[in-house]
Design a protein around this motif. Sequence first.
Motif, PDB file in Angstrom:
ATOM      1  N   VAL A 227      -0.340  -1.219  -3.778  1.00 32.54           N
ATOM      2  CA  VAL A 227       0.048  -2.197  -2.664  1.00 32.54           C
ATOM      3  C   VAL A 227      -0.180  -1.468  -1.243  1.00 32.54           C
ATOM      4  N   GLN A 228       0.091  -2.369  -0.324  1.00 31.36           N
ATOM      5  CA  GLN A 228       0.063  -1.630   1.019  1.00 31.36           C
ATOM      6  C   GLN A 228       1.583  -1.621   1.373  1.00 31.36           C
ATOM      7  N   GLU A 229       1.578  -0.359   2.261  1.00 31.65           N
ATOM      8  CA  GLU A 229       2.887  -0.368   3.178  1.00 31.65           C
ATOM      9  C   GLU A 229       3.519  -1.592   3.826  1.00 31.65           C
TER      10      GLU A 229
ATOM     11  N   ARG B 267      16.551  -2.411  -0.595  1.00 30.01           N
ATOM     12  CA  ARG B 267      15.056  -2.747  -0.756  1.00 30.01           C
ATOM     13  C   ARG B 267      14.835  -3.133  -2.250  1.00 30.01           C
ATOM     14  N   PHE B 268      15.434  -2.913  -3.148  1.00 27.67           N
ATOM     15  CA  PHE B 268      15.271  -3.157  -4.646  1.00 27.67           C
ATOM     16  C   PHE B 268      16.094  -4.404  -5.239  1.00 27.67           C
TER      17      PHE B 268
ATOM     18  N   SER C 133       7.790  -2.067   0.590  1.00 24.99           N
ATOM     19  CA  SER C 133       7.448  -1.070   0.177  1.00 24.99           C
ATOM     20  C   SER C 133       6.858  -0.017   0.888  1.00 24.99           C
ATOM     21  N   GLN C 134       7.171   1.103   0.641  1.00 25.51           N
ATOM     22  CA  GLN C 134       6.865   2.442   1.618  1.00 25.51           C
ATOM     23  C   GLN C 134       6.271   3.439   0.842  1.00 25.51           C
ATOM     24  N   PRO C 135       5.401   4.143   1.569  1.00 22.94           N
ATOM     25  CA  PRO C 135       4.491   5.527   0.802  1.00 22.94           C
ATOM     26  C   PRO C 135       5.534   6.254  -0.177  1.00 22.94           C
TER      27      PRO C 135
ATOM     28  N   VAL D  83       1.688   3.178  -3.132  1.00 26.03           N
ATOM     29  CA  VAL D  83       1.758   2.602  -1.837  1.00 26.03           C
ATOM     30  C   VAL D  83       1.164   3.093  -0.918  1.00 26.03           C
ATOM     31  N   ASN D  84       0.110   2.415  -0.305  1.00 27.11           N
ATOM     32  CA  ASN D  84      -1.164   2.896   0.598  1.00 27.11           C
ATOM     33  C   ASN D  84      -0.650   2.817   2.152  1.00 27.11           C
TER      34      ASN D  84
END
Lengths: 110, 113
Positions: free
Chosen positions: B13-15, B61-62, B80-82, B111-112
């Motif tokens: 997923v993207q950051e 965040r969860f 989402s974070q790296p 996480v990108n």
Amino acid sequence: DGGITQSPKYLFRKEGQNVTLSCEQNLNHDAMYWYRQDPGQGLRLIYYSQIVNDFQKGDIAEGYSVSREKKESFPLTVTSAQKNPTAFYLCASGQNYGYTFGSGTRLTVV
Amino acid sequence: DQQVKQNSPSLSVQEGRISILNCDYTNSMFDYFLWYKKYPAEGPTFLISISSIKDKNEDGRFTVFLNKSAKHLSLHIVPSQPGDSAVYFCAAQFGTSGSRLTFGEGTQLTVNP
């Protein structure tokens, strides 16, 4: 601080040798567990103990042995009978729900 | 017999976007569910849990959702974070205190930035 300690972090074993992995906890947990993780695979249960002087086989106990002489300690011996011992080994302890894991031991057969 | 299954070995997923990790189980007697996060060469660390009497539990965040009729649970990470890049294990436990956990195979989250 309470925790669970595995040693050593890295271990090398020659074929045909037995080797013992150490696991110590000071969390006062009754139950302790040994898991094995292989690349790309989940956690597979080797042995577990819910009380001192008692333990049960998990799903992949062949080639392994354990002892539980003290509440704090649950060493795992990887014997020469274990055909594919190279893996990452995780020890855990638990009291009610969930586990606390150690940081693992990477065993490599050379 | 794999009683807990994570059918997606990997997720990217993207950051800043949402990550959704899924887990299915077969034994209706499971009473407690947990998610663990694992970095390479380290032990898993506890992330969040849910009792079978609830359908949602949130911690920062969860968020974990439980659908008992479908025997399905999911972990949502927003945003989402790296640093969330790790392997996530779903686990299930029977109601008896101190009973063993049954783990899924794990999902590698990337996480990108």
